[in-house]
Scaffold this active site. Structure first.
Site, PDB file in Angstrom:
ATOM      1  N   ALA B 237     -28.526   5.834 -37.664  1.00  0.00           N
ATOM      2  CA  ALA B 237     -28.291   4.115 -37.167  1.00  0.00           C
ATOM      3  C   ALA B 237     -29.195   2.919 -38.252  1.00  0.00           C
ATOM      4  CB  ALA B 237     -27.083   4.547 -36.365  1.00  0.00           C
ATOM      5  N   HIS B 238     -28.795   2.565 -38.085  1.00  0.00           N
ATOM      6  CA  HIS B 238     -29.812   1.124 -38.358  1.00  0.00           C
ATOM      7  C   HIS B 238     -30.847   1.058 -37.382  1.00  0.00           C
ATOM      8  CE1 HIS B 238     -27.364  -2.147 -35.574  1.00  0.00           C
ATOM      9  NE2 HIS B 238     -26.968  -1.235 -36.060  1.00  0.00           N
ATOM     10  N   ASN B 239     -31.859   0.823 -37.644  1.00  0.00           N
ATOM     11  CA  ASN B 239     -33.329   0.285 -36.756  1.00  0.00           C
ATOM     12  C   ASN B 239     -33.730   1.540 -35.751  1.00  0.00           C
ATOM     13  OD1 ASN B 239     -31.575  -2.724 -36.979  1.00  0.00           O
ATOM     14  ND2 ASN B 239     -33.828  -2.751 -37.466  1.00  0.00           N
TER      15      ASN B 239
END
Lengths: 330, 330, 330
Positions: B237-239
């Site tokens: 997922a993001h980050n």
């Protein structure tokens, strides 16, 4: 025409039914009108069946007695099967439009059987063999050396390499067949990839769902037996061997070198560990994680998976120990 | 030629072996013939090794004593590594066929290094940079601004955007790198998407499997360290930040902003919660759900994940409490 | 310009701040410089906020008191929402470049609204309807009969068939919408596929992540309500009905004919069994397996899922019974 449909699937008509009734379509119990045929196959939908305005409903004698005597019923032993057979009368599979789209790229060294339809943007590599009457969807990529039998359907945006498959195989969209297996070995210079040299061997009448991955074998092959059906987002790792007529539901994962017998049903989201051997006729409940071998006809559930009755005892026992009324409140 | 192979990997020959033996191919213990070299690396395959007709078998001294004295063995410390190194002698990676296929669409503003092969139907956007000797598969889509190092391989039907990657990166088929992160905030007008502005930064020697997704960061970046290998159907997922030389098996999921150290091994189907921090050298058993931070070198298992010995006590304890012989029968 | 930004989101300025400060970009607390605006929305990032060199930080009054009095803060009720709204000022969505790429294949029988951008290699079939200002990514395949509303974005390499969707729908890359449901019935001749005849009906403002699959209904339709957002690698099986404004995180799986109300949040990697009914406002913790119906506003966790407080009691109770200090050591 209802009488003809009943004959087609060997159904008996309930007393209240007229064999002359015109059936024009199929519909759910809720949506059906007088010209529709519907299906009542589980007690769970008894209310919907009672309210249904369907022209006729396929069911069993046993379920039929739950409904008002005035309803128009077709009795069969296996309503789902009868309904499915009738559905193919109403909705025959779409006819192929043989030919190769001008934007498809087919290597001159590929062998294409008669009657194949190859859609726009598909790529078919060198030494690929396609049987007759195959449908290759748009933007499919088939790498050199792949062999595909007769009457196979490959959905759009699917990638295939290092694979041999039989006839009547359906692969859905955005799947990946024959990718490199996930094999690494740790050496002095860090992680080194194990050279993957095997293939994916797929039998006849196999189905593989969308966004699923089946990796090639490392040395030996990854094998999927005839009649096995695989749902969406399923991972089949390198050197897995799956027998015939198995059913793998959505998001199942089979780790490397696991061996699965015939007629095995694996519920959605279950995982089988690497190098595990599963016998034939095994059932695995959805969400399970199977970390040990299973003999023929075992029924397993839980993570880690145990015999299903033990799993039920564990989950109900846990709820009793720490449930609402217990003294273990936080 | 067997002697040469032994020299190549620094193996000792067992007494019963002839260094002149011609080895023509590699094969599994079951399939091997007299002209094949095979691998015996685990006690589990002792029977297959004993029966094998392989011309020679790579193994350790310790495993070798389990086999009949007449078998032809090559002793090494790490049989998998030796076998892998030999496999690259027998099957060198396919040579690139440099050039851009006529049906590929490469923006004139893209910079393509020398020796690159860009296959049919691939799209390469504006301001994309490709290093030298890259192989871009058929129907790959690389959006504007992406930067790719040297000797990278991108499999067919993969989509890449908002990404910078190093050299020797392999991305399999049907993967998606750099998509929008799943960030939403609830306001008076319902759910609003959080603007995703970050990138995906991928180091050198990274592998990403088929049907995997790696989202771009929201504000900062999503980072995958050098030497990390990721299997099929994995969600990053993001980050998320992943260190170096990690191994993520099939169907793993790493939720937003989780941070993972170096040399972390995560078993198949495991999940790491959002904003969790995992130290270096951590091991996570397959199927686990990690909901809390983990310090360096912890070994975790279960859902929710606990130290692995505790998890084993829990699962064996549960089985004892509610097992077959107990009085808790349903 | 800071004063203008504060006005835009209705923020109050802390005493130490100057409304004339020039804000040129957005950044994380760690990376921000004096010309950047940053976000401090959770206690967890207190240290990073204290150290931050951001020109200004959006936060709440409550979080603001945790920081040194000298920091430049913008107080709002919902910092995430305010920051998101400002992000659209700094980074407006990219303008479409209307037109059909020369390598796209658009059937003459398709209806394309004004202002649409159709990228290279996309296929748009017969009787497809696209509203205005849609962006169809490279190598997307849209089968005949699909209807798409206004201002929809379809990511590269996605496949769509048997679907009707509203406006402002975003589908990411490598997704598959409208594939055949996984319905089989066992007959005398083995496994027979149940004819899939339904569609996928998608409302307005829906998001679907990369590598996700949404199957068409068997007889009725698969339905996704307006405002619902779905992450990557999610499986939505045939005849699932999902209400409005639901949030399904990564790798969630919803099995066939499950019914989900409005405003339901399902954590990552959770699964809902087939034919289960979930009320509105239900919350499901990540990793759960829901095997029974849930009434409105229930909060569930675990596998099998139970009320979340019971699950916490079970997991802490298990740890106590078999934990490190217990007498149950192996």
């Amino acid at each position: 025409v209802l009488g003809a449909l009943a004959d087609y699937v060997g159904a008996e008509l309930s007393g209240s039914i007229c064999a002359d009734l015109q059936i024009k379509d199929l519909a759910t119990l809720d949506a059906a009108e007088i010209s529709d045929l519907s299906l009542f196959s589980s007690n769970k939908y008894r209310d919907a069946a009672t309210r249904s305005r369907a022209g006729a409903i396929i069911t069993t004698r046993k379920l039929g007695v739950l409904l008002p005597g005035s309803m128009r019923l077709l009795y069969v032993a296996n309503p789902h099967l009868a309904f499915t057979n009738i559905s193919y009368l109403f909705y025959p599979s779409g006819a192929l439009q043989p030919g190769i789209h001008t934007t498809a790229v087919v290597d001159p060294g590929a062998t294409i059987g008669r009657g194949c339809q190859i859609d726009a943007g598909a790529k078919v590599g060198r030494a690929v063999t396609l049987g007759s009457n195959c449908h290759i969807g748009a933007n499919v990529v088939i790498d050199c050396g792949v062999s595909i039998g007769d009457e196979c359907i490959i959905g759009p945006n699917t990638s295939i390499r290092n694979a041999l498959m039989g006839s009547h195989v359906h692969i859905a969209s955005n799947a990946c067949i024959g990718g490199e297996g996930f094999g690494f070995v740790t050496g002095p210079k860090g992680v080194a990839r194990v050279r993957q040299l095997g293939r994916v061997i797929i039998g006849d009448n196999v189905e593989i769902g969308s966004n699923s991955s089946v990796d090639r074998g490392a040395l030996g092959d990854t094998v999927i037996g005839s009649g096995t059906v695989i749902d969406n987002l399923v991972q089949i790792a390198h050197n897995v061997q799956i027998g015939r007529n198995c059913v793998l539901a959505g998001q199942v994962g089979i780790a490397g070198s696991a061996k699965i017998g015939d007629n095995v049903y694996i519920g959605g989201r279950s995982a089988i560990c690497d190098h595990v051997t599963i016998g034939s006729n095994v059932r695995v409940a959805g969400g399970s994680g199977v970390m040990r071998d299973a003999v023929d006809s075992e029924i397993l559930g839980g993570y880690p998976a145990v015999p299903i009755r033990q799993w039920h005892r564990q989950t109900t026992g846990l709820a009793r120990l720490f449930g609402r009324c217990g003294q273990q409140a936080p």
